[in-house]
Scaffold this motif. Structure first.
Motif, short mmCIF file in Angstrom:
data_model
loop_
_atom_site.label_atom_id
_atom_site.label_comp_id
_atom_site.label_asym_id
_atom_site.label_seq_id
_atom_site.Cartn_x
_atom_site.Cartn_y
_atom_site.Cartn_z
N LEU A 100 0.82 -1.21 0.00
CA LEU A 100 0.00 0.00 0.00
C LEU A 100 0.86 1.26 0.00
O LEU A 100 0.42 2.31 -0.46
CB LEU A 100 -0.92 0.01 1.23
N VAL A 101 2.06 1.13 0.53
CA VAL A 101 3.00 2.26 0.61
C VAL A 101 4.34 1.77 0.10
O VAL A 101 4.73 0.62 0.33
CB VAL A 101 3.14 2.74 2.08
N GLU A 102 5.04 2.65 -0.61
CA GLU A 102 6.40 2.33 -1.05
C GLU A 102 7.29 3.54 -0.80
O GLU A 102 6.81 4.66 -0.70
CB GLU A 102 6.43 1.93 -2.52
N MET A 103 8.56 3.30 -0.67
CA MET A 103 9.52 4.39 -0.48
C MET A 103 10.07 4.76 -1.85
O MET A 103 10.51 3.89 -2.59
CB MET A 103 10.64 3.94 0.46
N ASP A 104 10.05 6.06 -2.17
CA ASP A 104 10.56 6.47 -3.48
C ASP A 104 12.08 6.61 -3.43
O ASP A 104 12.71 6.25 -2.44
CB ASP A 104 9.86 7.74 -3.96
N ASP A 105 12.67 7.14 -4.50
CA ASP A 105 14.13 7.25 -4.60
C ASP A 105 14.73 8.11 -3.51
O ASP A 105 15.89 7.94 -3.14
CB ASP A 105 14.52 7.83 -5.98
N MET A 106 13.95 9.06 -2.99
CA MET A 106 14.46 9.95 -1.95
C MET A 106 14.04 9.47 -0.55
O MET A 106 14.08 10.21 0.40
CB MET A 106 13.96 11.37 -2.21
N ASN A 107 13.60 8.20 -0.48
CA ASN A 107 13.18 7.58 0.77
C ASN A 107 11.96 8.27 1.39
O ASN A 107 11.83 8.34 2.60
CB ASN A 107 14.34 7.50 1.77
N ILE A 108 11.11 8.79 0.53
CA ILE A 108 9.86 9.42 0.97
C ILE A 108 8.73 8.43 0.73
O ILE A 108 8.60 7.89 -0.37
CB ILE A 108 9.60 10.74 0.18
N PRO A 109 7.93 8.17 1.75
CA PRO A 109 6.83 7.22 1.55
C PRO A 109 5.76 7.78 0.62
O PRO A 109 5.38 8.94 0.71
CB PRO A 109 6.28 7.01 2.97
N ARG A 110 5.29 6.93 -0.30
CA ARG A 110 4.25 7.30 -1.25
C ARG A 110 3.22 6.18 -1.28
O ARG A 110 3.58 5.01 -1.20
CB ARG A 110 4.81 7.46 -2.66
N LEU A 111 1.97 6.54 -1.47
CA LEU A 111 0.93 5.54 -1.66
C LEU A 111 1.11 4.90 -3.04
O LEU A 111 1.37 5.59 -4.02
CB LEU A 111 -0.46 6.17 -1.61
N THR A 112 0.98 3.59 -3.08
CA THR A 112 1.00 2.89 -4.36
C THR A 112 -0.39 2.99 -4.98
O THR A 112 -1.33 3.48 -4.35
CB THR A 112 1.35 1.40 -4.15
N ASP A 113 -0.51 2.50 -6.21
CA ASP A 113 -1.84 2.48 -6.84
C ASP A 113 -2.81 1.67 -5.99
O ASP A 113 -3.97 2.04 -5.82
CB ASP A 113 -1.76 1.90 -8.25
N GLU A 114 -2.33 0.56 -5.44
CA GLU A 114 -3.17 -0.27 -4.57
C GLU A 114 -3.57 0.51 -3.31
O GLU A 114 -4.72 0.43 -2.86
CB GLU A 114 -2.41 -1.55 -4.17
N GLY A 115 -2.65 1.27 -2.75
CA GLY A 115 -2.96 2.09 -1.58
C GLY A 115 -3.99 3.16 -1.89
O GLY A 115 -4.90 3.41 -1.10
N ILE A 116 -3.86 3.78 -3.06
CA ILE A 116 -4.84 4.80 -3.47
C ILE A 116 -6.21 4.16 -3.66
O ILE A 116 -7.22 4.68 -3.22
CB ILE A 116 -4.37 5.51 -4.76
N ARG A 117 -6.23 2.98 -4.32
CA ARG A 117 -7.50 2.28 -4.51
C ARG A 117 -8.12 1.90 -3.18
O ARG A 117 -9.34 1.94 -3.02
CB ARG A 117 -7.31 1.03 -5.38
N SER A 118 -7.29 1.52 -2.21
CA SER A 118 -7.83 1.11 -0.91
C SER A 118 -8.45 2.29 -0.16
O SER A 118 -9.28 2.09 0.72
CB SER A 118 -6.75 0.45 -0.06
N LEU A 119 -8.04 3.50 -0.50
CA LEU A 119 -8.58 4.69 0.17
C LEU A 119 -9.58 5.45 -0.69
O LEU A 119 -10.13 6.44 -0.25
CB LEU A 119 -7.43 5.64 0.54
N ALA A 120 -9.82 4.97 -1.90
CA ALA A 120 -10.71 5.68 -2.81
C ALA A 120 -12.15 5.63 -2.31
O ALA A 120 -12.57 4.63 -1.75
CB ALA A 120 -10.62 5.07 -4.21
N PRO A 121 -12.89 6.70 -2.52
CA PRO A 121 -14.31 6.67 -2.14
C PRO A 121 -15.07 5.68 -3.01
O PRO A 121 -14.67 5.38 -4.12
CB PRO A 121 -14.79 8.10 -2.38
N PHE A 122 -16.17 5.22 -2.48
CA PHE A 122 -17.02 4.29 -3.21
C PHE A 122 -17.61 4.99 -4.43
O PHE A 122 -18.13 6.09 -4.33
CB PHE A 122 -18.15 3.80 -2.30
N THR A 123 -17.48 4.37 -5.56
CA THR A 123 -18.15 4.86 -6.76
C THR A 123 -18.91 3.68 -7.36
O THR A 123 -18.39 2.56 -7.39
CB THR A 123 -17.16 5.42 -7.81
#
Length: 159
Positions: free
Chosen positions: A61-84
């Motif tokens: 759900l989260v990955e560390m980018d090149d600068m070691n900053i945590p970012r949501l993955t696509d799966e993480g974004i989908r897990s937090l997306a509002p119901f549509t």
């Protein structure tokens, strides 16, 4: 959408702001219960918070980018997306219920939830929508312990 245990970050901020999430509905309909949960969650230890973060990384759900900053993955974004929901093709989802006056708060909660999903009242306790929100409505019925008082149907107009 995957189900998650209540983690400090998600529960405190994100989930309560996502429309149709259980936390959003709890905040909307039972704010005292939401704030009681919030108060308990704030007493989380640093180790628990770190473990929650590491589990999010392990689950992808989260990955560390090149600068070691945590970012949501696509799966993480989908897990937090509002119901549509998508529109049903040529059909309607009907909710028919008979909930006693003694359980008025459950009936009111159900009606508000139905309105959120664009259900329109056909009769006092017969509502219809053209949105495919069956899974969510079914989960709310189970959550409210109304399985014996509410029936859901998919119907097509034939005349």
């Amino acid at each position: 959408m995957p189900r998650f245990k209540k983690s400090s970050t998600k529960y405190l901020v994100l989930k309560a702001l996502i429309p149709y999430s259980r936390e959003n509905l709890k905040l909307s309909f039972h704010p005292a219960a939401f704030f009681a949960d919030l108060e308990r969650q704030k007493k989380i230890s640093k180790n628990s918070a770190r473990n929650s973060f590491n589990r999010a990384i392990e689950k992808g759900l989260v990955e560390m980018d090149d600068m070691n900053i945590p970012r949501l993955t696509d799966e993480g974004i989908r897990s937090l997306a509002p119901f549509t929901s998508k529109k049903l093709k040529g059909a309607k989802l009907l909710a028919i219920f008979d909930i006693s006056e003694a359980e008025r708060w459950r009936r009111d909660h159900l009606r508000i939830t139905l309105r959120e999903f664009s259900f329109k009242q056909i009769q006092k306790s017969v509502w219809a929508t053209d949105l495919d929100c069956f899974d969510y409505i079914k989960a709310e019925i189970i959550n409210l312990h109304l399985e014996n008082q509410v029936k859901l149907f998919e119907a097509r107009e034939i005349y």
